[in-house]
Design a protein around this motif. Structure first.
Motif, PDB file in Angstrom:
ATOM      1  N   UNK A  13      10.312   3.045  26.968  1.00 40.63           N
ATOM      2  CA  UNK A  13       9.336   2.283  27.756  1.00 40.63           C
ATOM      3  C   UNK A  13       9.965   1.420  28.855  1.00 40.63           C
ATOM      4  N   UNK A  14      11.271   1.320  28.825  1.00 36.75           N
ATOM      5  CA  UNK A  14      11.948   0.548  29.872  1.00 36.75           C
ATOM      6  C   UNK A  14      11.902  -0.911  29.717  1.00 36.75           C
TER       7      UNK A  14
ATOM      8  N   UNK B 210       0.855  -1.183   0.000  1.00 37.18           N
ATOM      9  CA  UNK B 210       0.000   0.000   0.000  1.00 37.18           C
ATOM     10  C   UNK B 210       0.892   1.234   0.000  1.00 37.18           C
ATOM     11  N   UNK B 211       0.592   2.216  -0.832  1.00 39.92           N
ATOM     12  CA  UNK B 211       1.414   3.431  -0.853  1.00 39.92           C
ATOM     13  C   UNK B 211       1.177   4.272   0.396  1.00 39.92           C
ATOM     14  N   UNK B 212       2.104   5.161   0.657  1.00 37.95           N
ATOM     15  CA  UNK B 212       1.982   6.051   1.800  1.00 37.95           C
ATOM     16  C   UNK B 212       2.459   5.375   3.060  1.00 37.95           C
ATOM     17  N   UNK B 213       2.147   5.967   4.173  1.00 39.45           N
ATOM     18  CA  UNK B 213       2.596   5.451   5.459  1.00 39.45           C
ATOM     19  C   UNK B 213       3.445   6.479   6.158  1.00 39.45           C
ATOM     20  N   UNK B 214       3.801   6.159   7.381  1.00 40.61           N
ATOM     21  CA  UNK B 214       4.623   7.063   8.183  1.00 40.61           C
ATOM     22  C   UNK B 214       6.075   7.008   7.732  1.00 40.61           C
ATOM     23  N   UNK B 215       6.799   8.050   8.030  1.00 36.82           N
ATOM     24  CA  UNK B 215       8.253   8.079   7.854  1.00 36.82           C
ATOM     25  C   UNK B 215       8.849   7.638   9.201  1.00 36.82           C
ATOM     26  N   UNK B 216      10.135   7.321   9.218  1.00 39.71           N
ATOM     27  CA  UNK B 216      10.775   6.883  10.459  1.00 39.71           C
ATOM     28  C   UNK B 216      10.665   7.933  11.563  1.00 39.71           C
ATOM     29  N   UNK B 217      10.866   9.216  11.216  1.00 40.79           N
ATOM     30  CA  UNK B 217      10.799  10.244  12.255  1.00 40.79           C
ATOM     31  C   UNK B 217       9.405  10.354  12.847  1.00 40.79           C
ATOM     32  N   UNK B 218       8.360  10.200  12.026  1.00 39.73           N
ATOM     33  CA  UNK B 218       6.999  10.236  12.537  1.00 39.73           C
ATOM     34  C   UNK B 218       6.712   9.073  13.464  1.00 39.73           C
ATOM     35  N   UNK B 219       7.177   7.873  13.096  1.00 41.82           N
ATOM     36  CA  UNK B 219       6.976   6.706  13.951  1.00 41.82           C
ATOM     37  C   UNK B 219       7.742   6.865  15.263  1.00 41.82           C
ATOM     38  N   UNK B 220       8.958   7.349  15.181  1.00 43.45           N
ATOM     39  CA  UNK B 220       9.764   7.561  16.385  1.00 43.45           C
ATOM     40  C   UNK B 220       9.107   8.588  17.294  1.00 43.45           C
ATOM     41  N   UNK B 221       8.610   9.684  16.716  1.00 43.86           N
ATOM     42  CA  UNK B 221       7.908  10.691  17.517  1.00 43.86           C
ATOM     43  C   UNK B 221       6.672  10.096  18.181  1.00 43.86           C
ATOM     44  N   UNK B 222       5.904   9.337  17.428  1.00 47.68           N
ATOM     45  CA  UNK B 222       4.697   8.691  17.958  1.00 47.68           C
ATOM     46  C   UNK B 222       5.041   7.801  19.146  1.00 47.68           C
ATOM     47  N   UNK B 223       6.029   6.945  18.983  1.00 45.99           N
ATOM     48  CA  UNK B 223       6.371   5.976  20.018  1.00 45.99           C
ATOM     49  C   UNK B 223       7.055   6.621  21.227  1.00 45.99           C
ATOM     50  N   UNK B 224       7.676   7.771  21.029  1.00 51.04           N
ATOM     51  CA  UNK B 224       8.356   8.449  22.121  1.00 51.04           C
ATOM     52  C   UNK B 224       7.420   9.075  23.135  1.00 51.04           C
ATOM     53  N   UNK B 225       6.121   9.089  22.839  1.00 51.54           N
ATOM     54  CA  UNK B 225       5.162   9.721  23.751  1.00 51.54           C
ATOM     55  C   UNK B 225       4.316   8.702  24.498  1.00 51.54           C
ATOM     56  N   UNK B 226       4.690   7.442  24.450  1.00 50.18           N
ATOM     57  CA  UNK B 226       3.876   6.391  25.061  1.00 50.18           C
ATOM     58  C   UNK B 226       4.286   6.077  26.492  1.00 50.18           C
TER      59      UNK B 226
END
Length: 193
Positions: free
Chosen positions: A192-193, A138-154
């Motif tokens: 997340x430890x 499937x075309x599109x999707x997150x870039x690495x920086x977007x995924x990293x930003x997303x996961x850094x707030x969990x």
């Protein structure tokens, strides 16, 4: 009956296609549907006892971009079933907010929760080692920086653990994608430890 655990599910697909309409019948297309009890009514054996164990209120889905694929099978969105869901465009616009909101939503419904990241949430241009060889992703999707930003707030209390899936080494001949996965796992372990 749903249990007491929650799930933050980061994936390019909702993974709730009913088993009887799945084009290949693999559970990878329907695991969320099984967890919610939306499919699998005719299953027997151990898997049948594990369907319907997740409360929809304890689920947050992030990064989906499978609307056209689901439409081919006349499968609606989990969002229409009341599941907290942010598609790829909503996540890409504000990844930190989306990640924090997802974790807070799930933590508010379940004392313990799991984070699952399916790397097909990434754009195949930046992560080509996903999907099936020879089948266009499937075309599109997150870039690495977007995924990293997303996961850094969990960093919300209650995360019992995490998993990362989908890396096809045959589609990664020089190992670049594998090294990116290792970096992501290190980032998650630190966050997340």
């Amino acid at each position: 009956m749903a249990g007491t655990a929650g799930l933050v599910f980061v994936d390019g697909h909702e993974d709730a296609v009913p088993l009887d309409v799945s084009e290949d019948g693999e559970a990878a297309n329907t695991e969320v549907g099984l967890l919610l009890g939306l499919t699998g009514r005719l299953l027997t054996g151990p898997l049948a006892r594990r369907r319907g164990v997740l409360d929809p209120a304890a689920l947050a889905v992030l990064g989906t971009r499978d609307r056209d694929w689901r439409a081919r099978f006349a499968v609606g969105s989990l969002r229409d079933a009341g599941v907290w869901l942010r598609d790829v465009d909503e996540v890409a616009a504000v990844p930190r907010v989306a990640g924090r909101d997802a974790a807070e939503h799930v933590a508010g419904a379940a004392p313990r929760w799991w984070l699952h990241v399916d790397l097909d949430v990434l754009d195949p241009v930046v992560f080509p080692a996903q999907g099936l060889p020879g089948v266009p992703d499937d075309p599109g999707g997150l870039r690495w920086d977007g995924l990293t930003d997303l996961l850094g707030t969990l960093e919300v209390p209650g995360c019992a653990g995490w998993s990362v899936a989908v890396h096809d080494p045959e589609q990664d001949p020089d190992g670049t994608c594998g090294r990116d996965v290792v970096r992501l796992a290190g980032h998650l372990a630190a966050a997340l430890g």
